[in-house]
Design a protein around this motif. Structure first.
Motif, PDB file in Angstrom:
ATOM      1  N   ALA A  20      12.474  42.260  51.763  1.00 12.94           N
ATOM      2  CA  ALA A  20      11.345  41.351  51.557  1.00 12.94           C
ATOM      3  C   ALA A  20      11.644  39.976  52.153  1.00 12.94           C
ATOM      4  O   ALA A  20      10.761  39.348  52.755  1.00 12.94           O
ATOM      5  CB  ALA A  20      11.028  41.231  50.067  1.00 12.94           C
ATOM      6  N   LEU A  21      12.880  39.521  52.003  1.00 20.84           N
ATOM      7  CA  LEU A  21      13.256  38.217  52.577  1.00 20.84           C
ATOM      8  C   LEU A  21      13.220  38.267  54.105  1.00 20.84           C
ATOM      9  O   LEU A  21      12.682  37.359  54.742  1.00 20.84           O
ATOM     10  CB  LEU A  21      14.645  37.805  52.087  1.00 20.84           C
ATOM     11  CG  LEU A  21      14.752  37.455  50.605  1.00 20.84           C
ATOM     12  CD1 LEU A  21      16.199  37.225  50.207  1.00 20.84           C
ATOM     13  CD2 LEU A  21      13.900  36.246  50.262  1.00 20.84           C
ATOM     14  N   ARG A  22      13.763  39.335  54.670  1.00 20.68           N
ATOM     15  CA  ARG A  22      13.748  39.459  56.142  1.00 20.68           C
ATOM     16  C   ARG A  22      12.327  39.482  56.673  1.00 20.68           C
ATOM     17  O   ARG A  22      12.033  38.887  57.714  1.00 20.68           O
ATOM     18  CB  ARG A  22      14.483  40.740  56.576  1.00 20.68           C
ATOM     19  CG  ARG A  22      15.986  40.657  56.501  1.00 20.68           C
ATOM     20  CD  ARG A  22      16.650  41.832  57.212  1.00 20.68           C
ATOM     21  NE  ARG A  22      16.200  43.130  56.729  1.00 20.68           N
ATOM     22  CZ  ARG A  22      16.732  43.799  55.697  1.00 20.68           C
ATOM     23  NH1 ARG A  22      17.749  43.278  55.037  1.00 20.68           N
ATOM     24  NH2 ARG A  22      16.252  44.988  55.348  1.00 20.68           N
ATOM     25  N   MET A  23      11.423  40.141  55.951  1.00 18.14           N
ATOM     26  CA  MET A  23      10.029  40.219  56.399  1.00 18.14           C
ATOM     27  C   MET A  23       9.371  38.841  56.406  1.00 18.14           C
ATOM     28  O   MET A  23       8.345  38.648  57.050  1.00 18.14           O
ATOM     29  CB  MET A  23       9.240  41.184  55.513  1.00 18.14           C
ATOM     30  CG  MET A  23       9.853  42.549  55.514  1.00 18.14           C
ATOM     31  SD  MET A  23       8.925  43.992  55.948  1.00 18.14           S
ATOM     32  CE  MET A  23       7.320  43.633  56.237  1.00 18.14           C
ATOM     33  N   GLN A  24       9.976  37.904  55.685  1.00 13.90           N
ATOM     34  CA  GLN A  24       9.446  36.547  55.650  1.00 13.90           C
ATOM     35  C   GLN A  24      10.324  35.576  56.442  1.00 13.90           C
ATOM     36  O   GLN A  24      10.206  34.358  56.297  1.00 13.90           O
ATOM     37  CB  GLN A  24       9.307  36.098  54.190  1.00 13.90           C
ATOM     38  CG  GLN A  24       8.263  36.943  53.460  1.00 13.90           C
ATOM     39  CD  GLN A  24       8.225  36.677  51.983  1.00 13.90           C
ATOM     40  OE1 GLN A  24       7.863  35.580  51.575  1.00 13.90           O
ATOM     41  NE2 GLN A  24       8.597  37.666  51.200  1.00 13.90           N
ATOM     42  N   THR A  82       7.532  37.449  47.277  1.00 18.48           N
ATOM     43  CA  THR A  82       7.318  36.314  48.171  1.00 18.48           C
ATOM     44  C   THR A  82       8.493  35.353  48.042  1.00 18.48           C
ATOM     45  O   THR A  82       9.162  35.304  47.009  1.00 18.48           O
ATOM     46  CB  THR A  82       6.006  35.563  47.856  1.00 18.48           C
ATOM     47  OG1 THR A  82       6.044  35.104  46.505  1.00 18.48           O
ATOM     48  CG2 THR A  82       4.805  36.469  48.044  1.00 18.48           C
ATOM     49  N   ALA A  83       8.733  34.606  49.108  1.00 16.90           N
ATOM     50  CA  ALA A  83       9.853  33.672  49.118  1.00 16.90           C
ATOM     51  C   ALA A  83       9.446  32.349  49.748  1.00 16.90           C
ATOM     52  O   ALA A  83       8.657  32.319  50.683  1.00 16.90           O
ATOM     53  CB  ALA A  83      11.029  34.269  49.893  1.00 16.90           C
ATOM     54  N   ILE A  84      10.005  31.293  49.191  1.00 18.40           N
ATOM     55  CA  ILE A  84       9.843  29.954  49.758  1.00 18.40           C
ATOM     56  C   ILE A  84      11.228  29.541  50.269  1.00 18.40           C
ATOM     57  O   ILE A  84      12.185  29.490  49.489  1.00 18.40           O
ATOM     58  CB  ILE A  84       9.346  28.947  48.701  1.00 18.40           C
ATOM     59  CG1 ILE A  84       7.984  29.397  48.162  1.00 18.40           C
ATOM     60  CG2 ILE A  84       9.289  27.539  49.286  1.00 18.40           C
ATOM     61  CD1 ILE A  84       7.498  28.592  46.976  1.00 18.40           C
ATOM     62  N   PRO A  85      11.339  29.270  51.576  1.00 12.92           N
ATOM     63  CA  PRO A  85      12.659  28.911  52.100  1.00 12.92           C
ATOM     64  C   PRO A  85      13.087  27.526  51.629  1.00 12.92           C
ATOM     65  O   PRO A  85      12.255  26.676  51.295  1.00 12.92           O
ATOM     66  CB  PRO A  85      12.459  28.939  53.615  1.00 12.92           C
ATOM     67  CG  PRO A  85      10.990  28.839  53.833  1.00 12.92           C
ATOM     68  CD  PRO A  85      10.312  29.317  52.592  1.00 12.92           C
TER      69      PRO A  85
END
Length: 166
Positions: A134-138, A158-161
């Motif tokens: 999921a992180l790689r996709m974002q 979902t991730a916020i960098p």
């Protein structure tokens, strides 16, 4: 009117001819469009677990009507009741936080500032590989580069960098 329907659509619970099935296909296609308009765009775009449940019911009912497994008009009426109830529930969850929490659930934090919450990962059956994917996709190659990683109400991660300075 019932005789007219049987002439065009065929009998309810008996083998239907090709012409009858084609006529049903046209009616059910238009009926499906009506259901989508009543349910609203959100229902078929976000696909939360609740929306998927409703879509399965509607699809199952329409397929049974198509093949003649159930009475035509009563099944369409019951399907419309489900669609209207879904729409009313969606409207009610917009106005009531506790109802929205009950129907839709809440977003949960899987990681904050690079630290993974293992208990929350287990609660949602998210493996380290699922999280990494999921992180790689974002566009994030390491959880330590994420300020916040959330398991959303619809099941998406979902991730916020983190900002470059941190």
């Amino acid at each position: 009117m019932e005789d007219w329907l049987h002439t065009i659509l065929g009998p309810d619970q008996a083998p239907a001819s090709t012409a009858h099935l084609c006529a049903r296909a046209v009616v059910l296609f238009l009926y499906g469009l009506l259901c989508m308009r009543i349910a609203g765009r959100r229902s078929f775009s976000s696909l939360s677990p609740f929306d998927i449940f409703i879509a399965i019911i509607v699809g199952s009912n329409i397929s049974r009507v198509m093949t003649g497994g159930v009475p035509f008009i009563p099944c369409l009426a019951a399907t419309m009741v489900v669609v209207v109830m879904h729409r009313l529930m969606a409207m009610a969850t917009m106005r009531s936080n506790w109802l929205a929490l009950f129907v839709k659930g809440r977003a949960d934090v899987l990681a904050r500032d690079g630290h993974v919450d293992q208990a929350m990962m287990r609660r949602h059956d998210v493996s380290p590989e699922d999280l990494a994917e999921a992180l790689r996709m974002q566009g994030i190659d390491d959880v330590k580069k994420a300020r916040l990683v959330t398991f959303e109400r619809g099941g998406k991660i979902t991730a916020i960098p983190r900002s470059p300075a941190s």
